[in-house]
Design a protein around this motif. Structure first.
Motif, PDB file in Angstrom:
ATOM      1  N   MET A  35      37.512  50.380  49.734  1.00  0.00           N
ATOM      2  CA  MET A  35      37.441  49.029  49.219  1.00  0.00           C
ATOM      3  C   MET A  35      38.863  48.481  49.123  1.00  0.00           C
ATOM      4  O   MET A  35      39.767  49.151  48.652  1.00  0.00           O
ATOM      5  CB  MET A  35      36.770  49.052  47.841  1.00  0.00           C
ATOM      6  N   THR A  36      39.041  47.273  49.563  1.00  0.00           N
ATOM      7  CA  THR A  36      40.344  46.633  49.556  1.00  0.00           C
ATOM      8  C   THR A  36      40.750  46.255  48.139  1.00  0.00           C
ATOM      9  O   THR A  36      40.005  45.569  47.442  1.00  0.00           O
ATOM     10  CB  THR A  36      40.317  45.353  50.417  1.00  0.00           C
ATOM     11  N   GLU A  37      41.908  46.740  47.699  1.00  0.00           N
ATOM     12  CA  GLU A  37      42.431  46.321  46.392  1.00  0.00           C
ATOM     13  C   GLU A  37      42.963  44.900  46.544  1.00  0.00           C
ATOM     14  O   GLU A  37      43.693  44.599  47.490  1.00  0.00           O
ATOM     15  CB  GLU A  37      43.558  47.248  45.939  1.00  0.00           C
ATOM     16  N   ILE A  38      42.604  44.033  45.619  1.00  0.00           N
ATOM     17  CA  ILE A  38      43.004  42.629  45.679  1.00  0.00           C
ATOM     18  C   ILE A  38      43.787  42.301  44.418  1.00  0.00           C
ATOM     19  O   ILE A  38      43.295  42.516  43.307  1.00  0.00           O
ATOM     20  CB  ILE A  38      41.776  41.700  45.784  1.00  0.00           C
ATOM     21  N   GLU A  39      44.978  41.756  44.586  1.00  0.00           N
ATOM     22  CA  GLU A  39      45.797  41.379  43.441  1.00  0.00           C
ATOM     23  C   GLU A  39      45.058  40.343  42.592  1.00  0.00           C
ATOM     24  O   GLU A  39      44.538  39.352  43.101  1.00  0.00           O
ATOM     25  CB  GLU A  39      47.130  40.801  43.919  1.00  0.00           C
ATOM     26  N   GLY A  40      44.971  40.598  41.292  1.00  0.00           N
ATOM     27  CA  GLY A  40      44.312  39.667  40.384  1.00  0.00           C
ATOM     28  C   GLY A  40      42.817  39.875  40.256  1.00  0.00           C
ATOM     29  O   GLY A  40      42.158  39.197  39.478  1.00  0.00           O
ATOM     30  N   VAL A  41      42.271  40.826  41.027  1.00  0.00           N
ATOM     31  CA  VAL A  41      40.828  41.088  41.004  1.00  0.00           C
ATOM     32  C   VAL A  41      40.605  42.509  40.492  1.00  0.00           C
ATOM     33  O   VAL A  41      41.050  43.472  41.109  1.00  0.00           O
ATOM     34  CB  VAL A  41      40.206  40.918  42.408  1.00  0.00           C
ATOM     35  N   ALA A  42      39.931  42.630  39.357  1.00  0.00           N
ATOM     36  CA  ALA A  42      39.659  43.940  38.770  1.00  0.00           C
ATOM     37  C   ALA A  42      38.513  44.624  39.517  1.00  0.00           C
ATOM     38  O   ALA A  42      37.657  43.958  40.096  1.00  0.00           O
ATOM     39  CB  ALA A  42      39.299  43.787  37.294  1.00  0.00           C
ATOM     40  N   THR A  43      38.510  45.950  39.495  1.00  0.00           N
ATOM     41  CA  THR A  43      37.431  46.724  40.079  1.00  0.00           C
ATOM     42  C   THR A  43      36.549  47.242  38.944  1.00  0.00           C
ATOM     43  O   THR A  43      37.062  47.755  37.955  1.00  0.00           O
ATOM     44  CB  THR A  43      37.990  47.906  40.890  1.00  0.00           C
ATOM     45  N   VAL A  44      35.242  47.054  39.087  1.00  0.00           N
ATOM     46  CA  VAL A  44      34.300  47.554  38.087  1.00  0.00           C
ATOM     47  C   VAL A  44      33.388  48.591  38.730  1.00  0.00           C
ATOM     48  O   VAL A  44      33.317  48.698  39.950  1.00  0.00           O
ATOM     49  CB  VAL A  44      33.472  46.406  37.453  1.00  0.00           C
TER      50      VAL A  44
ATOM     51  N   LEU B  40      39.567  35.633  47.632  1.00  0.00           N
ATOM     52  CA  LEU B  40      39.266  36.004  46.245  1.00  0.00           C
ATOM     53  C   LEU B  40      40.536  36.177  45.432  1.00  0.00           C
ATOM     54  O   LEU B  40      40.593  35.771  44.271  1.00  0.00           O
ATOM     55  CB  LEU B  40      38.439  37.286  46.201  1.00  0.00           C
ATOM     56  N   GLY B  41      41.554  36.777  46.038  1.00  0.00           N
ATOM     57  CA  GLY B  41      42.829  36.944  45.339  1.00  0.00           C
ATOM     58  C   GLY B  41      43.438  35.607  44.962  1.00  0.00           C
ATOM     59  O   GLY B  41      43.912  35.414  43.842  1.00  0.00           O
ATOM     60  N   ALA B  42      43.394  34.654  45.891  1.00  0.00           N
ATOM     61  CA  ALA B  42      43.947  33.319  45.625  1.00  0.00           C
ATOM     62  C   ALA B  42      43.156  32.608  44.536  1.00  0.00           C
ATOM     63  O   ALA B  42      43.737  31.991  43.631  1.00  0.00           O
ATOM     64  CB  ALA B  42      43.951  32.488  46.912  1.00  0.00           C
ATOM     65  N   VAL B  43      41.835  32.693  44.593  1.00  0.00           N
ATOM     66  CA  VAL B  43      40.991  32.055  43.583  1.00  0.00           C
ATOM     67  C   VAL B  43      41.231  32.706  42.217  1.00  0.00           C
ATOM     68  O   VAL B  43      41.347  32.016  41.197  1.00  0.00           O
ATOM     69  CB  VAL B  43      39.498  32.120  43.973  1.00  0.00           C
ATOM     70  N   ALA B  44      41.335  34.044  42.186  1.00  0.00           N
ATOM     71  CA  ALA B  44      41.561  34.757  40.924  1.00  0.00           C
ATOM     72  C   ALA B  44      42.868  34.317  40.273  1.00  0.00           C
ATOM     73  O   ALA B  44      42.923  34.082  39.065  1.00  0.00           O
ATOM     74  CB  ALA B  44      41.566  36.260  41.170  1.00  0.00           C
TER      75      ALA B  44
ATOM     76  N   LEU C  70      38.050  31.396  35.188  1.00  0.00           N
ATOM     77  CA  LEU C  70      37.111  32.255  35.903  1.00  0.00           C
ATOM     78  C   LEU C  70      37.707  33.646  36.030  1.00  0.00           C
ATOM     79  O   LEU C  70      38.875  33.794  36.380  1.00  0.00           O
ATOM     80  CB  LEU C  70      36.858  31.668  37.297  1.00  0.00           C
ATOM     81  N   ARG C  71      36.906  34.661  35.746  1.00  0.00           N
ATOM     82  CA  ARG C  71      37.342  36.038  35.958  1.00  0.00           C
ATOM     83  C   ARG C  71      36.719  36.530  37.257  1.00  0.00           C
ATOM     84  O   ARG C  71      35.529  36.291  37.503  1.00  0.00           O
ATOM     85  CB  ARG C  71      36.881  36.901  34.785  1.00  0.00           C
ATOM     86  N   VAL C  72      37.501  37.200  38.096  1.00  0.00           N
ATOM     87  CA  VAL C  72      37.007  37.694  39.386  1.00  0.00           C
ATOM     88  C   VAL C  72      37.095  39.215  39.395  1.00  0.00           C
ATOM     89  O   VAL C  72      38.152  39.787  39.106  1.00  0.00           O
ATOM     90  CB  VAL C  72      37.816  37.103  40.562  1.00  0.00           C
TER      91      VAL C  72
ATOM     92  N   LYS D  85      38.416  29.424  51.211  1.00  0.00           N
ATOM     93  CA  LYS D  85      38.704  29.133  49.805  1.00  0.00           C
ATOM     94  C   LYS D  85      38.149  27.777  49.367  1.00  0.00           C
ATOM     95  O   LYS D  85      37.515  27.670  48.320  1.00  0.00           O
ATOM     96  CB  LYS D  85      40.215  29.191  49.575  1.00  0.00           C
ATOM     97  N   ARG D  86      38.390  26.738  50.146  1.00  0.00           N
ATOM     98  CA  ARG D  86      37.937  25.396  49.759  1.00  0.00           C
ATOM     99  C   ARG D  86      36.420  25.376  49.540  1.00  0.00           C
ATOM    100  O   ARG D  86      35.925  24.831  48.562  1.00  0.00           O
ATOM    101  CB  ARG D  86      38.343  24.379  50.828  1.00  0.00           C
ATOM    102  N   ARG D  87      35.683  25.998  50.452  1.00  0.00           N
ATOM    103  CA  ARG D  87      34.219  26.008  50.328  1.00  0.00           C
ATOM    104  C   ARG D  87      33.775  26.818  49.115  1.00  0.00           C
ATOM    105  O   ARG D  87      32.864  26.420  48.390  1.00  0.00           O
ATOM    106  CB  ARG D  87      33.594  26.565  51.608  1.00  0.00           C
TER     107      ARG D  87
END
Length: 115
Positions: free
Chosen positions: A1-10, A45-49, A56-58, A99-101
């Motif tokens: 799974m790709t680690e994304i800055e600002g996105v926590a893994t659950v 997702l990283g940009a949105v987070a 919003l929490r991602v 992202k825009r969509r």
């Protein structure tokens, strides 16, 4: 799974605690290592987070390592994006998107986000 800055893994173990925590709506990405569109969605997702951290929490969950949560929410396709408000799923989207969509699609459940 790709680690994304600002996105926590659950995981199956902490999903309910994280998603049902009071506060911000939670955008959950159901993902898998083998999923090409999931990798395409990672920078979005990283940009949105980062951009919407105050509204919003991602988080992301690997469906192969955490099958119980994926089964509970009937997730069959990757990536599936699900928005939870007050611990309940209020919107579900399947597939990668720009992202825009994504921000536009989140408007009705989170309120207008920066585009």
């Amino acid at each position: 799974m790709t680690e994304i800055e600002g996105v926590a893994t659950v995981t199956d173990a902490d999903f309910e605690a994280v998603v049902r925590a009071p506060g911000l709506p939670v955008l959950v990405e159901f993902t898998a290592d083998w999923c090409g569109p999931c990798r395409q969605l990672a920078p979005v997702l990283g940009a949105v987070a980062r951009q919407e951290a105050d509204r919003l929490r991602v988080v992301q969950i690997d469906v192969d390592a955490n099958p119980a949560t994926a089964a509970k929410y009937a997730v069959l396709s990757m990536p599936t994006l699900m928005v939870f408000r007050d611990g309940e799923p209020v919107k579900s989207m399947v597939g990668a998107r720009p992202k825009r969509r994504l921000l536009q699609e989140l408007d009705d459940v989170v309120g207008p986000l920066g585009v």
